[in-house]
Each structure stands twice: as C-alpha cells, then as structure tokens.
Design a protein around this motif. Structure first.
Motif, PDB file in Angstrom:
ATOM      1  N   PRO A 165       0.791  -1.232   0.000  1.00 52.03           N
ATOM      2  CA  PRO A 165       0.000   0.000   0.000  1.00 52.03           C
ATOM      3  C   PRO A 165       0.823   1.284   0.000  1.00 52.03           C
ATOM      4  N   ASP A 166       2.087   1.204   0.415  1.00 53.33           N
ATOM      5  CA  ASP A 166       2.922   2.403   0.375  1.00 53.33           C
ATOM      6  C   ASP A 166       3.606   2.595  -0.981  1.00 53.33           C
ATOM      7  N   GLY A 167       3.364   1.694  -1.939  1.00 51.55           N
ATOM      8  CA  GLY A 167       3.900   1.864  -3.281  1.00 51.55           C
ATOM      9  C   GLY A 167       5.259   1.260  -3.524  1.00 51.55           C
ATOM     10  N   ILE A 168       5.840   0.631  -2.519  1.00 48.61           N
ATOM     11  CA  ILE A 168       7.157   0.000  -2.643  1.00 48.61           C
ATOM     12  C   ILE A 168       7.038  -1.453  -2.191  1.00 48.61           C
ATOM     13  N   CYS A 169       7.618  -2.362  -2.951  1.00 47.88           N
ATOM     14  CA  CYS A 169       7.524  -3.779  -2.595  1.00 47.88           C
ATOM     15  C   CYS A 169       8.397  -4.075  -1.378  1.00 47.88           C
ATOM     16  N   ALA A 170       8.113  -5.168  -0.710  1.00 50.66           N
ATOM     17  CA  ALA A 170       8.818  -5.502   0.529  1.00 50.66           C
ATOM     18  C   ALA A 170      10.331  -5.647   0.344  1.00 50.66           C
ATOM     19  N   PRO A 171      10.823  -6.334  -0.701  1.00 51.91           N
ATOM     20  CA  PRO A 171      12.287  -6.432  -0.863  1.00 51.91           C
ATOM     21  C   PRO A 171      12.955  -5.063  -1.028  1.00 51.91           C
ATOM     22  N   CYS A 172      12.349  -4.174  -1.803  1.00 52.48           N
ATOM     23  CA  CYS A 172      12.941  -2.840  -1.982  1.00 52.48           C
ATOM     24  C   CYS A 172      12.883  -2.035  -0.688  1.00 52.48           C
ATOM     25  N   ARG A 173      11.790  -2.178   0.049  1.00 51.63           N
ATOM     26  CA  ARG A 173      11.656  -1.420   1.294  1.00 51.63           C
ATOM     27  C   ARG A 173      12.730  -1.802   2.298  1.00 51.63           C
ATOM     28  N   ARG A 174      13.112  -3.076   2.307  1.00 55.53           N
ATOM     29  CA  ARG A 174      14.162  -3.522   3.232  1.00 55.53           C
ATOM     30  C   ARG A 174      15.519  -2.930   2.877  1.00 55.53           C
ATOM     31  N   GLU A 175      15.694  -2.503   1.630  1.00 58.49           N
ATOM     32  CA  GLU A 175      16.972  -1.954   1.190  1.00 58.49           C
ATOM     33  C   GLU A 175      17.088  -0.444   1.401  1.00 58.49           C
ATOM     34  N   LEU A 176      16.036   0.211   1.848  1.00 58.54           N
ATOM     35  CA  LEU A 176      16.094   1.658   2.029  1.00 58.54           C
ATOM     36  C   LEU A 176      17.032   2.019   3.182  1.00 58.54           C
ATOM     37  N   PRO A 177      17.795   3.119   3.035  1.00 59.71           N
ATOM     38  CA  PRO A 177      18.811   3.481   4.042  1.00 59.71           C
ATOM     39  C   PRO A 177      18.218   4.251   5.217  1.00 59.71           C
ATOM     40  N   TYR A 178      17.465   3.548   6.061  1.00 58.49           N
ATOM     41  CA  TYR A 178      16.822   4.201   7.198  1.00 58.49           C
ATOM     42  C   TYR A 178      17.857   4.824   8.130  1.00 58.49           C
ATOM     43  N   LEU A 179      17.514   5.978   8.658  1.00 58.74           N
ATOM     44  CA  LEU A 179      18.393   6.707   9.566  1.00 58.74           C
ATOM     45  C   LEU A 179      18.013   6.333  10.996  1.00 58.74           C
ATOM     46  N   HIS A 180      18.792   5.435  11.602  1.00 58.13           N
ATOM     47  CA  HIS A 180      18.490   4.940  12.936  1.00 58.13           C
ATOM     48  C   HIS A 180      19.249   5.677  14.030  1.00 58.13           C
ATOM     49  N   SER A 181      20.440   6.182  13.721  1.00 60.18           N
ATOM     50  CA  SER A 181      21.262   6.850  14.733  1.00 60.18           C
ATOM     51  C   SER A 181      21.583   8.257  14.256  1.00 60.18           C
ATOM     52  N   ALA A 182      21.150   9.246  15.024  1.00 66.58           N
ATOM     53  CA  ALA A 182      21.328  10.623  14.580  1.00 66.58           C
ATOM     54  C   ALA A 182      21.316  11.565  15.766  1.00 66.58           C
ATOM     55  N   CYS A 183      21.786  12.779  15.529  1.00 70.59           N
ATOM     56  CA  CYS A 183      21.650  13.863  16.492  1.00 70.59           C
ATOM     57  C   CYS A 183      20.164  14.211  16.601  1.00 70.59           C
ATOM     58  N   ARG A 184      19.642  14.225  17.810  1.00 67.23           N
ATOM     59  CA  ARG A 184      18.224  14.522  17.985  1.00 67.23           C
ATOM     60  C   ARG A 184      17.913  15.993  17.734  1.00 67.23           C
ATOM     61  N   ARG A 185      18.943  16.810  17.726  1.00 71.38           N
ATOM     62  CA  ARG A 185      18.714  18.245  17.512  1.00 71.38           C
ATOM     63  C   ARG A 185      18.665  18.606  16.028  1.00 71.38           C
ATOM     64  N   CYS A 186      19.596  18.035  15.226  1.00 72.34           N
ATOM     65  CA  CYS A 186      19.665  18.440  13.812  1.00 72.34           C
ATOM     66  C   CYS A 186      19.551  17.268  12.839  1.00 72.34           C
ATOM     67  N   ALA A 187      19.398  16.033  13.362  1.00 73.19           N
ATOM     68  CA  ALA A 187      19.246  14.812  12.554  1.00 73.19           C
ATOM     69  C   ALA A 187      20.517  14.396  11.827  1.00 73.19           C
ATOM     70  N   LEU A 188      21.662  14.968  12.173  1.00 69.06           N
ATOM     71  CA  LEU A 188      22.913  14.557  11.546  1.00 69.06           C
ATOM     72  C   LEU A 188      23.196  13.094  11.865  1.00 69.06           C
ATOM     73  N   PRO A 189      23.484  12.257  10.855  1.00 71.89           N
ATOM     74  CA  PRO A 189      23.792  10.850  11.126  1.00 71.89           C
ATOM     75  C   PRO A 189      25.004  10.699  12.039  1.00 71.89           C
ATOM     76  N   LEU A 190      24.861   9.830  13.045  1.00 68.45           N
ATOM     77  CA  LEU A 190      25.935   9.565  14.012  1.00 68.45           C
ATOM     78  C   LEU A 190      26.075   8.061  14.216  1.00 68.45           C
TER      79      LEU A 190
END
Length: 229
Positions: free
Chosen positions: A27-52
C-alpha cells in the motif's frame, strides 16, 4: 487527486513498485524487498538529525552552536535509492515516488511530541510556477493526514527569490536566506512542525525557524524525508 488515484490502484493491487517496477506493490507503493533496502536513519543527532554512530541529544556542531529549532527528524540517509526517488519527485513530477516516500516516512518519524501545526517550507512563487507544485507542501499534507495534525501551507511565505543552495556551505546558505521568509498569520504560542524534503546543512530550517519564533511561535520542530551527512 493524483494521490487518491494512486491509493486506489495500490488498494486493488494494480500498482507496481516505484523502485523496481515489479509488483504488486504494498500500500505504500514500494515492494517488501525494496523497502528492506532503504537506508533508514536509525542513529542521529536529535537536535539536527545529523547521522551519528550512536544516537545523541546533540552532536558536536549543535553543542557549539545550537540551532533555533528544538529538534529535527529524518527518515533516511540521503543515499541510494532514496536520493534518486526524491529527485524524481522534486524535479521530474514523479508524484508516485513522493506518495510512497511520504507514507513510509510518516510511519518512521511519527513525532513523540505532537506539534500544533505542520507548516511546509515554502517556494518562491516564481519557482512554484516553474515546478507546478511545492514538494514540501505535498509531504506536509500527507504527514498531517497520517498524524492527524492540521496543516497551514500559507503561514510561511518565501517573499525573496534566492539562488540555488545546492553548492553552498552552511554559512553561505544562511546569508543567502537572510530575511527571505515572512509569516502571514499568528503562530503565537504554538508548536510548529516544519516540513521539508531534505535537510542538507539545516540553513533553510534555521532561517524559517527564526522567522517563526520572531513572529511568536513557542517552539519549532523539523521533519524531513532525508538527511545529508
């Protein structure tokens, strides 16, 4: 209207994945295999979202020079394939890509502290006429529906056309954006959620936030699809 048509096709299993063109897409327009490959940002500065490497309340830059906005969240690193999808959405009228990114991001960066209003970063009217739409406004509309938060697309205006920001450093971006925003309305005492597609240096969010705070907003948080390292 386009988003409604896409949602109808997806609900019937007739749409293909916006990344691999295989299907049927979720329903989000992306198949499950492709969705698993997206570069989710899990660790970041909570103030500016800079990846850490590890999540932190503030990165070194924010400790030295805290931004005007209280927090920032982004769903992904600005990397393949998200960067390509954003460019298709932003510059090539690929609204299906924008629809998919908005749905996925809304689930991933759902705010812990709910803003009173969502406000998209505006485009100058000349750029709006050239492009035909404001990608941040489309994102804010989707986030607002998913989070049940009202959207005020006309609260913030870009009254001065600025040069392209892509090749500029943060200080240059801030000078480029100085006094380019105006508030049309009364944000007094409200927590505003600013919405944009990409956070690069944070200069655009900084300029818009200062404008909103000077107009009386109590607090500003930021939400974006992706963050540039």
């Amino acid at each position: 209207m386009v988003y409604k048509q896409l949602s109808h096709l997806l609900s019937r299993g007739l749409a293909r994945c916006v990344l691999c063109a295989a299907g049927p897409a979720d329903p989000d327009g992306i198949c499950a295999p492709c969705r698993r490959e997206l570069p989710y940002l899990h660790s970041a500065c909570r103030r500016c979202a800079l990846p850490l490497a590890q999540p932190a309340d503030a990165c070194a830059n924010c400790l030295q020079q805290p931004p005007a906005f209280a927090s920032a969240r982004a769903a992904w690193h600005y990397a393949f394939p998200v960067g390509q999808l954003i460019r298709r959405f932003k510059y090539h009228r690929d609204l299906a890509a924008g629809h998919s990114l908005a749905l996925l991001a809304a689930a991933h960066i759902r705010p812990n502290e709910r803003p009173d209003l969502l406000v998209p970063i505006p485009l100058h009217w000349r750029r709006y006429l050239t492009r035909g739409y404001n990608q941040a406004q489309l994102l804010a509309a989707r986030f607002g529906r998913q989070w049940n938060i009202p959207v005020r697309p006309r609260l913030l205006h870009k009254h001065t056309a600025t040069d392209t920001q892509q090749q500029l450093r943060r200080g240059q971006r801030l000078r480029n954006l100085r006094d380019s925003f105006r508030v049309h309305g009364a944000p007094g005492g409200l927590h505003i959620g600013l919405v944009d597609d990409v956070i690069t240096t944070g200069a655009t969010l900084e300029a818009a936030t200062r404008c909103l705070l000077e107009a009386g907003a109590a607090k500003v948080s930021a939400f974006a699809l992706a963050r540039v390292p």
